[in-house]
Design an enzyme around this catalytic site. Structure first.
Site, PDB file in Angstrom:
ATOM      1  N   ASP A 298     -18.226 -20.546  24.144  1.00  0.00           N
ATOM      2  CA  ASP A 298     -18.140 -19.422  23.204  1.00  0.00           C
ATOM      3  C   ASP A 298     -18.773 -18.150  23.757  1.00  0.00           C
ATOM      4  O   ASP A 298     -18.129 -17.119  23.814  1.00  0.00           O
ATOM      5  CB  ASP A 298     -18.778 -19.804  21.850  1.00  0.00           C
ATOM      6  CG  ASP A 298     -18.158 -19.070  20.663  1.00  0.00           C
ATOM      7  OD1 ASP A 298     -17.146 -18.371  20.859  1.00  0.00           O
ATOM      8  OD2 ASP A 298     -18.671 -19.214  19.546  1.00  0.00           O
TER       9      ASP A 298
ATOM     10  N   HIS B 229     -15.907 -15.593  25.034  1.00  0.00           N
ATOM     11  CA  HIS B 229     -15.650 -14.165  24.772  1.00  0.00           C
ATOM     12  C   HIS B 229     -16.149 -13.394  25.988  1.00  0.00           C
ATOM     13  O   HIS B 229     -17.303 -12.958  26.026  1.00  0.00           O
ATOM     14  CB  HIS B 229     -16.386 -13.725  23.502  1.00  0.00           C
ATOM     15  CG  HIS B 229     -15.904 -14.409  22.261  1.00  0.00           C
ATOM     16  ND1 HIS B 229     -15.132 -13.773  21.313  1.00  0.00           N
ATOM     17  CD2 HIS B 229     -16.059 -15.679  21.815  1.00  0.00           C
ATOM     18  CE1 HIS B 229     -14.839 -14.631  20.334  1.00  0.00           C
ATOM     19  NE2 HIS B 229     -15.398 -15.794  20.613  1.00  0.00           N
TER      20      HIS B 229
ATOM     21  N   GLU C 172     -15.130 -20.392  10.385  1.00  0.00           N
ATOM     22  CA  GLU C 172     -16.414 -20.396  11.097  1.00  0.00           C
ATOM     23  C   GLU C 172     -17.483 -19.884  10.133  1.00  0.00           C
ATOM     24  O   GLU C 172     -17.935 -18.734  10.187  1.00  0.00           O
ATOM     25  CB  GLU C 172     -16.353 -19.518  12.357  1.00  0.00           C
ATOM     26  CG  GLU C 172     -17.608 -19.666  13.225  1.00  0.00           C
ATOM     27  CD  GLU C 172     -17.647 -18.719  14.414  1.00  0.00           C
ATOM     28  OE1 GLU C 172     -16.800 -17.823  14.501  1.00  0.00           O
ATOM     29  OE2 GLU C 172     -18.557 -18.881  15.251  1.00  0.00           O
TER      30      GLU C 172
ATOM     31  N   HIS D 271      -9.969 -18.389  15.257  1.00  0.00           N
ATOM     32  CA  HIS D 271     -11.334 -18.658  14.796  1.00  0.00           C
ATOM     33  C   HIS D 271     -11.175 -19.019  13.320  1.00  0.00           C
ATOM     34  O   HIS D 271     -10.918 -18.132  12.493  1.00  0.00           O
ATOM     35  CB  HIS D 271     -12.202 -17.406  14.920  1.00  0.00           C
ATOM     36  CG  HIS D 271     -12.716 -17.145  16.303  1.00  0.00           C
ATOM     37  ND1 HIS D 271     -11.909 -16.861  17.357  1.00  0.00           N
ATOM     38  CD2 HIS D 271     -13.995 -17.135  16.781  1.00  0.00           C
ATOM     39  CE1 HIS D 271     -12.652 -16.677  18.444  1.00  0.00           C
ATOM     40  NE2 HIS D 271     -13.924 -16.837  18.125  1.00  0.00           N
TER      41      HIS D 271
ATOM     42  N   HIS E 183     -12.851 -21.723  25.435  1.00  0.00           N
ATOM     43  CA  HIS E 183     -13.208 -20.741  24.397  1.00  0.00           C
ATOM     44  C   HIS E 183     -14.430 -19.949  24.834  1.00  0.00           C
ATOM     45  O   HIS E 183     -15.560 -20.441  24.777  1.00  0.00           O
ATOM     46  CB  HIS E 183     -13.485 -21.459  23.065  1.00  0.00           C
ATOM     47  CG  HIS E 183     -13.658 -20.523  21.915  1.00  0.00           C
ATOM     48  ND1 HIS E 183     -12.896 -20.594  20.769  1.00  0.00           N
ATOM     49  CD2 HIS E 183     -14.493 -19.472  21.731  1.00  0.00           C
ATOM     50  CE1 HIS E 183     -13.265 -19.639  19.938  1.00  0.00           C
ATOM     51  NE2 HIS E 183     -14.239 -18.940  20.498  1.00  0.00           N
TER      52      HIS E 183
ATOM     53  N   TRP F 151     -24.057 -12.861  19.815  1.00  0.00           N
ATOM     54  CA  TRP F 151     -24.070 -14.071  18.997  1.00  0.00           C
ATOM     55  C   TRP F 151     -24.987 -15.156  19.556  1.00  0.00           C
ATOM     56  O   TRP F 151     -25.391 -16.053  18.841  1.00  0.00           O
ATOM     57  CB  TRP F 151     -22.643 -14.628  18.871  1.00  0.00           C
ATOM     58  CG  TRP F 151     -21.754 -13.705  18.104  1.00  0.00           C
ATOM     59  CD1 TRP F 151     -21.609 -13.667  16.754  1.00  0.00           C
ATOM     60  CD2 TRP F 151     -20.905 -12.671  18.623  1.00  0.00           C
ATOM     61  NE1 TRP F 151     -20.720 -12.682  16.409  1.00  0.00           N
ATOM     62  CE2 TRP F 151     -20.278 -12.053  17.527  1.00  0.00           C
ATOM     63  CE3 TRP F 151     -20.613 -12.207  19.916  1.00  0.00           C
ATOM     64  CZ2 TRP F 151     -19.370 -11.004  17.682  1.00  0.00           C
ATOM     65  CZ3 TRP F 151     -19.712 -11.162  20.061  1.00  0.00           C
ATOM     66  CH2 TRP F 151     -19.112 -10.571  18.957  1.00  0.00           C
TER      67      TRP F 151
HETATM   68  N1  17E Z   1     -16.973 -13.716  17.268  1.00  0.00           N
HETATM   69  C1  17E Z   1     -16.798 -14.621  16.279  1.00  0.00           C
HETATM   70  O1  17E Z   1     -16.154 -14.315  15.258  1.00  0.00           O
HETATM   71  N2  17E Z   1     -17.340 -15.838  16.400  1.00  0.00           N
HETATM   72  C2  17E Z   1     -18.037 -16.172  17.483  1.00  0.00           C
HETATM   73  N3  17E Z   1     -18.554 -17.402  17.572  1.00  0.00           N
HETATM   74  C3  17E Z   1     -18.224 -15.235  18.527  1.00  0.00           C
HETATM   75  C4  17E Z   1     -17.665 -14.011  18.374  1.00  0.00           C
HETATM   76  C5  17E Z   1     -19.024 -15.587  19.737  1.00  0.00           C
HETATM   77 FE   FE2 Z   2     -15.522 -17.616  19.408  1.00  0.00          FE
END
Ligand code: 17E
Ligand code: FE2
Length: 419
Positions: free
Chosen positions: A308, A58, A212, A209, A56, A314
């Site tokens: 991540d 980005h 979160e 996702h 995982h 982030w």
């Molecule tokens: N976008 C998201 O929705 N959640 C994250 N943890 C990251 C990007 C890094």
């Molecule tokens: Fe993520």
């Protein structure tokens, strides 16, 4: 290629590993240490392990922290806003440069398999196109899966579903989702049904996702797991983050776990990221905001760790080192018992391979591709305790990365005592 004097996980004996034509051709236990001859590589008793898997990350956003603005609150939602300011500046050359730099970091830390998210809340889809192109160009060097990730919502972003279908036609491997970011609970639930519908239509994997957020009422995981169960997709589906599970009450969790177990879905937790982004609306006591990794693992539900982010809106640290992520994860989740340590590497190797659905080509076994890493330690416990470096990475019988161990010169009084 032959590697001698290698230890294998859960086996204290020394082994010789032979790789021919890119695949493991023999794995044999030695009766004692051997002296290296010719082209043999001497592992000197160090631990050979299947390569690490980054399940995982980005990559489209990596190495953009502060561009054009920093995330000052440290929340997930501000990160999404700051990233929305960077998105219009994306172009193929910019993405390629950052992705290659990030892959270099990952490879230097023993990673050979990567699942990356690509933000598709962007009518140009430049991130997704570039990541799919790089995946194809680099496929002999590193295996990459691309998730079509609707960062600003599948149903709440204009033309979100059309963009998703376009991304799947371009060749995304995995359908993503973000139900807790949709405008309403109804849209969040509908988005989970849509994700599963599209995964069936295009025959793709799923990685959402999911929940979160610290909101204990964010319960999209049960919808995702139920859809996966009813369509028999469990092992092809992954719930990432699920940080709200930290805040669910135990009675609900007890009911939920029955469904999770039956569904067979996989979990990814990103401990460094979640300890940073979650708990931001608490004063004290402050929630840790990690999903229930220890309990999932004890229930024999597949769970693994990912990074991540690396230096993005982030998370402004990160260096590619999954052993660091693992170290954080074990601490935060209080998985600090002997049994936890003895199996710790599963969380960044075997469990992740299961999540990525690559088990047919993963592992140190005769007949499988000759991919492995050598770690500076003798077993899981010692690698973890010493934060042992990745010394060598071998892909299909070829060395792709080698690290010389750092040499420390100790003070004379210690040298003297050791003599
Ligand atoms: N976008 C998201 O929705 N959640 C994250 N943890 C990251 C990007 C890094
Ligand atoms: Fe993520």
């Amino acid at each position: 290629m032959q590697i001698i004097n290698a230890r294998l996980r859960h086996s204290p004996a020394l082994h010789t590993l032979s790789i021919e034509q890119g695949r493991f051709s023999a794995i044999s236990e030695q009766s004692g240490a051997l002296a290296a001859t010719g082209a043999q590589i001497d592992a000197a008793g160090k631990l050979a392990c299947a390569p690490f898997v980054e399940p995982h990350i980005h990559l489209d956003a990596a190495l953009t922290a502060g561009e054009p603005n920093w995330n000052l609150s440290g929340t997930l939602f501000e990160g999404i806003e700051r990233w929305a300011e960077r998105k219009p500046l994306l172009n193929e050359a910019d993405i390629r440069r950052r992705v290659l730099q990030t892959l270099e970091l990952l490879v230097s830390q023993g990673v050979q398999f990567v699942r990356t998210h690509a933000d598709i809340s962007d009518p140009s889809l430049v991130g997704l196109r570039t990541l799919c192109a790089l995946r194809d160009e680099l496929k002999e060097k590193i295996e990459i899966q691309v998730v079509a990730f609707p960062q600003e919502g599948l149903l709440s972003f204009p033309n979100g579903v059309q963009l998703m279908e376009q991304a799947l036609e371009i060749g995304a491997d995995v359908v993503g989702g973000i139900p807790h970011f949709e405008y309403t609970r109804e849209l969040g639930e509908a988005s989970m049904k849509k994700v599963i519908e599209l995964a069936l239509k295009y025959d793709r994997l799923v990685d959402v996702h999911c929940d979160e957020i610290d909101d204990p009422n964010s319960r999209f995981l049960e919808v995702l797991a139920c859809e996966a169960l009813f369509h028999g997709l469990g092992e092809r589906v992954t719930a990432s983050h699920t940080t709200a599970m930290h805040s669910y009450d135990n009675a609900y969790c007890s009911k939920l776990f029955r469904l999770l177990k039956r569904s067979g879905i996989n979990f990814i937790s990103c401990p460094t990221e979640s300890i940073h982004l979650q708990g931001r609306f608490d004063s004290y006591p402050k929630r840790r905001g990690l999903t229930r990794v220890k309990e999932l693992n004890a229930a024999e539900i597949n769970v693994c760790f990912g990074q991540d982010s690396i230096f993005d809106p982030w998370y402004s640290l990160g260096n590619g080192k999954l052993l660091r992520t693992l170290d954080f994860g074990l601490h935060i989740c209080q998985m600090m018992g002997y049994d936890d340590f003895s199996q710790a590497l599963d969380l960044i190797s075997d469990n992740s391979a299961r999540t990525l659905h690559i088990e047919d080509r993963y592992g140190i076994e005769v007949g499988k591709p000759g991919n492995l890493i050598l770690l500076d330690g003798e077993d899981d416990y010692s690698v973890l305790r010493k934060q042992g470096d990745v010394l060598l990475s071998v892909r299909q019988g070829e060395v792709i990365m080698r690290r010389e161990p750092a040499r420390v010169v100790s003070p004379a009084w210690i040298d003297g005592n050791n003599a």
